[in-house]
Design a protein around this motif. Structure first.
Motif, PDB file in Angstrom:
ATOM      1  N   SER A  18       0.819  -1.159  -0.035  1.00 44.96           N
ATOM      2  CA  SER A  18      -0.100   0.095   0.105  1.00 44.96           C
ATOM      3  C   SER A  18       0.973   1.388  -0.033  1.00 44.96           C
ATOM      4  N   LEU A  19       2.149   1.264   0.253  1.00 46.15           N
ATOM      5  CA  LEU A  19       3.049   2.181   0.480  1.00 46.15           C
ATOM      6  C   LEU A  19       3.619   2.606  -0.951  1.00 46.15           C
ATOM      7  N   VAL A  20       3.190   1.753  -2.112  1.00 54.70           N
ATOM      8  CA  VAL A  20       3.462   2.031  -3.489  1.00 54.70           C
ATOM      9  C   VAL A  20       2.387   2.546  -4.203  1.00 54.70           C
ATOM     10  N   ARG A  21       2.401   3.538  -4.938  1.00 52.68           N
ATOM     11  CA  ARG A  21       1.473   4.153  -5.567  1.00 52.68           C
ATOM     12  C   ARG A  21       1.274   3.790  -7.017  1.00 52.68           C
ATOM     13  N   LEU A  22       2.607   3.101  -7.524  1.00 51.10           N
ATOM     14  CA  LEU A  22       2.505   2.621  -8.872  1.00 51.10           C
ATOM     15  C   LEU A  22       3.678   2.063  -9.102  1.00 51.10           C
ATOM     16  N   HIS A  23       3.671   0.764  -9.768  1.00 52.64           N
ATOM     17  CA  HIS A  23       4.919  -0.050 -10.142  1.00 52.64           C
ATOM     18  C   HIS A  23       5.279   0.162 -11.683  1.00 52.64           C
ATOM     19  N   VAL A  24       6.508   0.496 -12.023  1.00 50.42           N
ATOM     20  CA  VAL A  24       6.857   0.614 -13.656  1.00 50.42           C
ATOM     21  C   VAL A  24       8.062  -0.599 -13.764  1.00 50.42           C
ATOM     22  N   PRO A  25       7.906  -1.496 -14.573  1.00 51.99           N
ATOM     23  CA  PRO A  25       9.006  -2.247 -14.798  1.00 51.99           C
ATOM     24  C   PRO A  25      10.133  -1.678 -15.423  1.00 51.99           C
ATOM     25  N   LYS A  26      11.155  -2.023 -15.252  1.00 53.46           N
ATOM     26  CA  LYS A  26      12.357  -1.276 -15.621  1.00 53.46           C
ATOM     27  C   LYS A  26      12.330  -1.629 -17.277  1.00 53.46           C
ATOM     28  N   THR A  27      11.739  -2.480 -18.049  1.00 54.00           N
ATOM     29  CA  THR A  27      11.564  -2.601 -19.206  1.00 54.00           C
ATOM     30  C   THR A  27      10.815  -1.591 -19.946  1.00 54.00           C
ATOM     31  N   THR A  28      10.234  -0.526 -19.176  1.00 51.18           N
ATOM     32  CA  THR A  28       9.304   0.211 -20.027  1.00 51.18           C
ATOM     33  C   THR A  28      10.254   1.482 -20.480  1.00 51.18           C
ATOM     34  N   ASP A  29       9.615   1.872 -21.441  1.00 53.48           N
ATOM     35  CA  ASP A  29      10.255   3.002 -22.451  1.00 53.48           C
ATOM     36  C   ASP A  29      10.322   4.108 -21.431  1.00 53.48           C
ATOM     37  N   LEU A  30      11.446   4.877 -21.390  1.00 50.54           N
ATOM     38  CA  LEU A  30      11.559   6.049 -20.398  1.00 50.54           C
ATOM     39  C   LEU A  30      10.554   7.033 -20.471  1.00 50.54           C
ATOM     40  N   ALA A  31       9.996   7.462 -21.833  1.00 47.65           N
ATOM     41  CA  ALA A  31       8.920   8.393 -21.953  1.00 47.65           C
ATOM     42  C   ALA A  31       7.668   7.899 -21.261  1.00 47.65           C
ATOM     43  N   LEU A  32       7.505   6.529 -21.167  1.00 49.03           N
ATOM     44  CA  LEU A  32       6.118   6.090 -20.677  1.00 49.03           C
ATOM     45  C   LEU A  32       6.470   6.385 -19.129  1.00 49.03           C
ATOM     46  N   VAL A  33       7.577   6.284 -18.613  1.00 52.08           N
ATOM     47  CA  VAL A  33       7.962   6.526 -17.109  1.00 52.08           C
ATOM     48  C   VAL A  33       7.543   7.928 -16.766  1.00 52.08           C
ATOM     49  N   ARG A  34       7.974   8.718 -17.760  1.00 57.51           N
ATOM     50  CA  ARG A  34       7.893  10.157 -17.593  1.00 57.51           C
ATOM     51  C   ARG A  34       6.159  10.592 -17.523  1.00 57.51           C
ATOM     52  N   GLU A  35       5.580   9.772 -18.399  1.00 56.08           N
ATOM     53  CA  GLU A  35       4.087   9.991 -18.349  1.00 56.08           C
ATOM     54  C   GLU A  35       3.440   9.566 -17.183  1.00 56.08           C
ATOM     55  N   ALA A  36       4.071   8.492 -16.519  1.00 54.49           N
ATOM     56  CA  ALA A  36       3.594   7.900 -15.261  1.00 54.49           C
ATOM     57  C   ALA A  36       3.625   8.973 -14.238  1.00 54.49           C
ATOM     58  N   VAL A  37       4.756   9.396 -14.214  1.00 51.51           N
ATOM     59  CA  VAL A  37       5.253  10.347 -13.030  1.00 51.51           C
ATOM     60  C   VAL A  37       4.278  11.674 -13.243  1.00 51.51           C
ATOM     61  N   VAL A  38       4.247  12.041 -14.377  1.00 52.18           N
ATOM     62  CA  VAL A  38       3.212  13.269 -14.469  1.00 52.18           C
ATOM     63  C   VAL A  38       2.063  12.867 -14.276  1.00 52.18           C
ATOM     64  N   GLY A  39       1.379  11.944 -14.544  1.00 51.33           N
ATOM     65  CA  GLY A  39       0.019  11.216 -14.290  1.00 51.33           C
ATOM     66  C   GLY A  39      -0.177  11.431 -12.997  1.00 51.33           C
ATOM     67  N   LEU A  40       0.534  11.202 -12.082  1.00 46.18           N
ATOM     68  CA  LEU A  40       0.263  11.183 -10.583  1.00 46.18           C
ATOM     69  C   LEU A  40      -0.330  12.671 -10.234  1.00 46.18           C
ATOM     70  N   ALA A  41       0.327  13.634 -10.786  1.00 43.58           N
ATOM     71  CA  ALA A  41       0.026  15.172 -10.746  1.00 43.58           C
ATOM     72  C   ALA A  41      -1.631  15.403 -10.977  1.00 43.58           C
ATOM     73  N   TYR A  42      -1.986  14.695 -11.833  1.00 46.69           N
ATOM     74  CA  TYR A  42      -3.299  14.760 -12.283  1.00 46.69           C
ATOM     75  C   TYR A  42      -4.133  13.579 -11.893  1.00 46.69           C
ATOM     76  N   GLY A  43      -3.827  12.954 -11.037  1.00 50.05           N
ATOM     77  CA  GLY A  43      -4.640  11.798 -10.413  1.00 50.05           C
ATOM     78  C   GLY A  43      -4.963  10.766 -11.396  1.00 50.05           C
ATOM     79  N   MET A  44      -4.014  10.423 -12.389  1.00 55.59           N
ATOM     80  CA  MET A  44      -4.304   9.139 -13.285  1.00 55.59           C
ATOM     81  C   MET A  44      -3.120   8.089 -12.966  1.00 55.59           C
ATOM     82  N   GLY A  45      -2.265   8.229 -12.064  1.00 55.95           N
ATOM     83  CA  GLY A  45      -1.349   7.145 -11.559  1.00 55.95           C
ATOM     84  C   GLY A  45      -1.992   6.272 -10.660  1.00 55.95           C
TER      85      GLY A  45
END
Length: 121
Positions: free
Chosen positions: A94-121
């Motif tokens: 429950s302490l983890v908001r989102l898990h992103v595998p290291k195989t994920t494209d870095l642009a998608l990692v950035r989108e996931a982090v930004v998505g947290l700001a807008y409640g999408m994560g």
């Protein structure tokens, strides 16, 4: 969005910083290469997001998640790891908001982090 990067690989932290800072909404406040540095940075800097490799020297993943959560209440933790999130105990998951595998494209990692700001994560 204020972010702390935590990975024991200098190269990975550099790549993550480069990918994240391409977005004007993200500011990387600091980087950590071991568990003690993670806890120190989040205590001092109070980031919005901790982008965390689950395997950091100095603590188990669960110990680090708990210490980081105590150090910066309200901070979102995004695990960016080659290890599956099930390695974290259920009471710590429950302490983890989102898990992103290291195989994920870095642009998608950035989108996931930004998505947290807008409640999408």
């Amino acid at each position: 969005m204020r972010v702390v990067l935590a990975d024991d690989s200098d190269e990975m932290r550099s790549l993550l910083r480069w990918a994240l800072e391409r977005d004007e909404a993200i500011r990387v406040l600091g980087e950590a290469a071991d568990a003690a540095s993670v806890v120190g940075l989040v205590t001092e800097l109070r980031p919005d997001v901790l982008l965390l490799d689950l395997q950091m020297p100095g603590m188990t993943p669960g110990e680090l998640l708990e210490a980081a959560a105590r150090a910066a209440p309200g901070m979102s933790v995004v695990t960016f790891s080659g290890y599956e999130p099930h390695l974290v105990a259920p009471d710590q998951a429950s302490l983890v908001r989102l898990h992103v595998p290291k195989t994920t494209d870095l642009a998608l990692v950035r989108e996931a982090v930004v998505g947290l700001a807008y409640g999408m994560g």
